[in-house]
Scaffold this motif. Structure first.
Motif, PDB file in Angstrom:
ATOM      1  N   LYS A 196       0.809  -1.212   0.000  1.00 58.99           N
ATOM      2  CA  LYS A 196       0.000   0.000   0.000  1.00 58.99           C
ATOM      3  C   LYS A 196       0.851   1.275   0.000  1.00 58.99           C
ATOM      4  N   GLY A 197       2.048   1.197   0.558  1.00 58.24           N
ATOM      5  CA  GLY A 197       2.895   2.381   0.641  1.00 58.24           C
ATOM      6  C   GLY A 197       3.803   2.591  -0.549  1.00 58.24           C
ATOM      7  N   ASN A 198       3.635   1.790  -1.592  1.00 65.11           N
ATOM      8  CA  ASN A 198       4.463   1.943  -2.789  1.00 65.11           C
ATOM      9  C   ASN A 198       4.297   3.352  -3.370  1.00 65.11           C
ATOM     10  N   ALA A 199       5.412   3.989  -3.709  1.00 65.20           N
ATOM     11  CA  ALA A 199       5.380   5.384  -4.158  1.00 65.20           C
ATOM     12  C   ALA A 199       4.555   5.565  -5.431  1.00 65.20           C
TER      13      ALA A 199
ATOM     14  N   SER B 230       0.707   6.614   3.243  1.00 62.55           N
ATOM     15  CA  SER B 230       1.904   7.348   2.826  1.00 62.55           C
ATOM     16  C   SER B 230       2.948   7.328   3.939  1.00 62.55           C
ATOM     17  N   PRO B 231       4.198   6.982   3.613  1.00 61.58           N
ATOM     18  CA  PRO B 231       5.263   7.004   4.623  1.00 61.58           C
ATOM     19  C   PRO B 231       5.769   8.417   4.906  1.00 61.58           C
ATOM     20  N   GLN B 232       5.324   9.384   4.109  1.00 61.04           N
ATOM     21  CA  GLN B 232       5.743  10.767   4.301  1.00 61.04           C
ATOM     22  C   GLN B 232       4.694  11.488   5.144  1.00 61.04           C
TER      23      GLN B 232
ATOM     24  N   GLN C 242      -0.645  13.698   6.340  1.00 60.76           N
ATOM     25  CA  GLN C 242      -1.442  14.676   7.080  1.00 60.76           C
ATOM     26  C   GLN C 242      -2.295  15.523   6.144  1.00 60.76           C
ATOM     27  N   ALA C 243      -1.681  16.002   5.063  1.00 58.04           N
ATOM     28  CA  ALA C 243      -2.421  16.819   4.094  1.00 58.04           C
ATOM     29  C   ALA C 243      -3.572  16.036   3.476  1.00 58.04           C
TER      30      ALA C 243
END
Length: 206
Positions: free
Chosen positions: A145-148, A181-183, A188-189
């Motif tokens: 799921k976190g793949n860029a 998202s890992p970022q 948050q956004a």
């Protein structure tokens, strides 16, 4: 000897003398086709042609290399990705789609996600937006799921849903991005955007 030619060509390449490098790589391939250096020379020949802007020759060299690569060989996959980039640059979008679909056949999950994202990009370049969205919608169920590339496709998808006034669908996509998202700033956004859309559209769910 093939080794001497390979070193000579590679020395020219390292010095960014791409025309002489291509000449010597080509000579190695022509004169010593069965040499252990011929395959590497073919890949480097494609790089040299690309560097000099001879995209037709670079495309042909990558195509030949990919055909010689063993199944599952990473450099063969890299050659196909290079081929996609060249085909897009030449605006040969039909061929780029075919190459991406070749990459998707029997692909591991990471490659499948990237190929799906790239396929959507190509559809957009062809002004086939609905097909791009259909491809990116397929990313929702894919893992990891976190793949860029998955997340980038979902961002594109959410933005397009917003343009179409499909606020609840967009909110669902942004919630996915917020969870995965890992970022931290991106997550948050996305969560805040989802919350705003759901509140304005009175969407169901949490």
């Amino acid at each position: 000897t093939p080794l001497a030619l390979f070193h000579l060509a590679s020395a020219h390449y390292a010095l960014k003398s791409f025309e002489p490098a291509a000449k010597h790589y080509q000579r190695l391939i022509d004169d010593y086709a069965s040499s252990e250096y011929a395959k590497a020379a073919l890949y480097n020949l494609a790089l040299a042609y690309k560097a000099t802007g001879k995209l037709d020759r670079a495309e042909e060299s990558y195509r030949r290399y990919a055909a010689q690569a063993a199944p599952g060989e990473s450099s063969g996959k890299e050659a196909l990705w290079e081929l996609v980039a060249i085909q897009k640059e030449r605006k040969d979008f039909g061929s780029a789609l075919q190459t991406v679909e070749r990459l998707m056949a029997g692909a591991d999950s990471e490659t499948l996600i990237e190929a799906s994202y790239r396929k959507g990009e190509i559809f957009l370049l062809m002004d086939r937006k609905d097909e791009a969205l259909q491809v990116w919608e397929g990313l929702v169920a894919m893992t990891p799921k976190g793949n860029a590339y998955r997340l980038q496709g979902l961002i594109q998808l959410g933005e397009e849903y917003e343009k179409r006034k499909e606020s609840c669908d967009a909110a669902s996509i942004y919630e996915d991005i917020g969870r995965n998202s890992p970022q931290a700033p991106v997550a948050q956004a996305a969560r805040e955007r989802a919350k705003g859309l759901k509140g304005a559209a009175a969407c169901g769910g949490s």
